[in-house]
Design a protein around this motif. Structure first.
Motif, PDB file in Angstrom:
ATOM      1  N   HIS A   1      -2.584  12.277  -3.890  1.00 51.22           N
ATOM      2  CA  HIS A   1      -4.011  12.227  -3.589  1.00 51.22           C
ATOM      3  C   HIS A   1      -4.434  10.991  -2.796  1.00 51.22           C
ATOM      4  N   LYS A   2      -3.485  10.087  -2.479  1.00 44.52           N
ATOM      5  CA  LYS A   2      -3.870   8.871  -1.774  1.00 44.52           C
ATOM      6  C   LYS A   2      -2.648   8.211  -1.148  1.00 44.52           C
ATOM      7  N   ASN A   3      -2.901   7.209  -0.286  1.00 48.15           N
ATOM      8  CA  ASN A   3      -1.871   6.324   0.246  1.00 48.15           C
ATOM      9  C   ASN A   3      -0.851   7.042   1.141  1.00 48.15           C
ATOM     10  N   HIS A   4      -1.253   7.307   2.376  1.00 46.76           N
ATOM     11  CA  HIS A   4      -0.436   8.047   3.335  1.00 46.76           C
ATOM     12  C   HIS A   4       0.949   7.446   3.516  1.00 46.76           C
TER      13      HIS A   4
ATOM     14  N   PHE B   1      -0.204   1.722 -16.083  1.00 49.09           N
ATOM     15  CA  PHE B   1      -0.506   0.450 -15.435  1.00 49.09           C
ATOM     16  C   PHE B   1       0.062   0.452 -14.020  1.00 49.09           C
ATOM     17  N   ASN B   2      -0.676  -0.107 -13.050  1.00 44.14           N
ATOM     18  CA  ASN B   2      -0.159  -0.275 -11.696  1.00 44.14           C
ATOM     19  C   ASN B   2       0.896  -1.380 -11.702  1.00 44.14           C
TER      20      ASN B   2
ATOM     21  N   GLU C   1       0.335   0.972  -2.855  1.00 43.27           N
ATOM     22  CA  GLU C   1       0.627   0.104  -1.718  1.00 43.27           C
ATOM     23  C   GLU C   1      -0.514  -0.859  -1.417  1.00 43.27           C
ATOM     24  N   ASN C   2      -1.713  -0.506  -1.831  1.00 42.23           N
ATOM     25  CA  ASN C   2      -2.864  -1.364  -1.579  1.00 42.23           C
ATOM     26  C   ASN C   2      -3.023  -2.458  -2.631  1.00 42.23           C
ATOM     27  N   ILE C   3      -2.289  -2.333  -3.727  1.00 44.90           N
ATOM     28  CA  ILE C   3      -2.331  -3.342  -4.779  1.00 44.90           C
ATOM     29  C   ILE C   3      -1.128  -4.289  -4.664  1.00 44.90           C
TER      30      ILE C   3
ATOM     31  N   ILE D   1       6.556  -4.735  -4.279  1.00 45.76           N
ATOM     32  CA  ILE D   1       7.395  -4.116  -5.310  1.00 45.76           C
ATOM     33  C   ILE D   1       7.952  -2.780  -4.817  1.00 45.76           C
ATOM     34  N   ILE D   2       7.171  -2.064  -4.031  1.00 41.79           N
ATOM     35  CA  ILE D   2       7.638  -0.801  -3.456  1.00 41.79           C
ATOM     36  C   ILE D   2       8.793  -1.063  -2.497  1.00 41.79           C
ATOM     37  N   ASP D   3       8.627  -2.050  -1.598  1.00 42.61           N
ATOM     38  CA  ASP D   3       9.697  -2.429  -0.669  1.00 42.61           C
ATOM     39  C   ASP D   3      10.964  -2.819  -1.416  1.00 42.61           C
ATOM     40  N   LYS D   4      10.801  -3.612  -2.459  1.00 44.04           N
ATOM     41  CA  LYS D   4      11.943  -4.126  -3.197  1.00 44.04           C
ATOM     42  C   LYS D   4      12.745  -3.004  -3.863  1.00 44.04           C
ATOM     43  N   LEU D   5      12.057  -2.054  -4.475  1.00 43.30           N
ATOM     44  CA  LEU D   5      12.747  -0.976  -5.181  1.00 43.30           C
ATOM     45  C   LEU D   5      13.470  -0.034  -4.206  1.00 43.30           C
TER      46      LEU D   5
END
Length: 278
Positions: free
Chosen positions: A11-14, A236-237, A261-263, A267-271
Motif C-alpha cells: 500500500h505504500k513506498n514504491h 514496530f518499524n 524506507e521513509n523512516i 536497515i533495508i540496504d543492510k539486510l
C-alpha cells in the motif's frame, strides 16, 4: 513456472516494493495487490502479477477479501507453496534458503494460532473484536470502546462469539492442499466470511479458524516464520538500531517486518546486502 509463489499486499513506498519484487521474482512467481486508494503505479511484468482491485483498510474484512482474490489468482497455477507477506517485509534468508526450507517441510502449514477460548482475558478481548461493530477509524475515534461494546449488545445487531475461533498473525505459509481447502470452504460457507463484516482484525481470525478446524490441524505449525517486534497492537518499524537483534534471532524466520524506507532506509540496504554476500 516456479513451484513456489509469494502473495504480497502492498500500500505504500514504491522503491521499497520494487526492491522486494526484484529480489524475489528470480525464484518465485509473485502476485501483488496494491491498495486501490494508493497512487502507486506498477504494471505487471515477467512473472510478477500486479492487481489494484480493492480499497483495503487496516483491520478490515477488505484485507481478507483482497487476500482471497490473490489466492484465487495464484491457485490457477497449482503451486506447491503459497507464502503471504506484506510490501513492508524484508527477506532474512536467500531465495534458495527459503525454497530449501519448504522442500524439507513439504506437508507443514506454517501459521501462528491460538484458540481464544482457553484464556479468559484473551477470550474477552477477542470477543470484543468479534462482536462489536467496526465501522471504520472515525467511528472508533468518536465512540469510546465501552459505548461501542454497549451498542453491539442491542438486538437485532447483537452478535455472539463463534465457536472454535483461532487468532494469529495475518501472514502465513501454506501448501497447495490447504489453499484449495480454504477456497472450497469459503465457497461452501459464504456466511462464515460474511460473519467477519465490520469485525476488527478479521484477517487475524479467518484463515486460522478455517485450517485449525479441519483435517489440516495436525499439520499446522504454530509459527508464521516472521521476525516481528510488537509495539502495543502493531508491529514496530524496525531501524538500524535493531539490526543485531534481528541477526541474532533469525532462527527459522524467513522474513522480518515491518520496514519503512521513509523512516530508516539504511536497515533495508543492510539486510539486502547481507543476502548478496551469502
Amino acid at each position: 513456472m516456479n513451484k513456489n509463489c509469494i502473495l504480497i499486499l502492498a500500500h505504500k513506498n514504491h522503491n521499497q516494493i520494487m526492491r522486494l519484487i526484484n529480489h524475489l521474482k528470480t525464484d518465485f512467481d509473485l502476485y501483488v495487490h496494491i491498495d486501490k486508494r494508493n497512487k502507486l503505479n506498477i504494471e505487471s511484468f515477467d512473472n510478477v502479477n500486479i492487481y489494484k482491485r480493492f480499497k483495503t483498510y487496516h483491520g478490515d474484512v477488505s484485507l481478507v477479501i483482497a487476500t482471497l482474490f490473490l489466492i484465487k489468482e495464484a491457485v490457477k497455477n497449482n503451486y506447491d507453496r503459497y507464502v503471504f507477506i506484506s510490501g513492508q517485509d524484508i527477506p532474512l534468508k536467500t531465495n534458495k534458503e527459503i525454497i530449501d526450507f519448504f522442500d524439507l517441510n513439504k506437508d507443514k502449514e506454517f501459521t501462528s494460532f491460538k484458540n481464544i477460548k482457553y484464556d479468559k482475558g484473551f477470550y474477552n478481548e477477542m470477543s470484543f473484536r468479534l462482536n462489536s461493530y467496526n465501522f471504520g477509524k472515525l467511528y472508533r475515534l468518536i465512540f469510546h470502546r465501552n459505548i461501542r461494546e454497549l451498542i453491539s449488545k442491542f438486538p437485532p445487531i447483537k452478535r455472539t462469539t463463534p465457536e472454535n475461533i483461532y487468532y494469529g498473525s495475518q501472514w502465513w505459509n501454506l501448501t497447495n492442499d490447504a489453499i484449495k481447502y480454504i477456497l472450497d470452504y469459503t465457497k461452501k460457507n459464504p456466511n462464515f466470511l460474511k460473519r467477519f463484516n465490520y469485525t476488527w482484525g478479521s484477517d487475524e481470525f479467518y484463515f486460522q479458524s478455517i485450517l485449525l478446524n479441519s483435517k489440516f490441524k495436525d499439520n499446522c505449525v504454530n509459527d508464521c516464520l516472521r521476525y516481528i517486534i510488537w509495539d502495543g497492537g502493531a508491529p514496530f518499524n524496525l531501524k538500524m538500531k535493531d539490526y543485531e537483534n534481528i541477526k541474532n534471532n533469525i532462527n527459522n524466520n524467513l522474513f522480518a517486518r515491518k520496514f519503512d524506507e521513509n523512516i530508516d532506509n539504511d536497515i533495508i540496504d543492510k539486510l539486502y546486502k547481507d543476502l548478496e554476500v551469502k
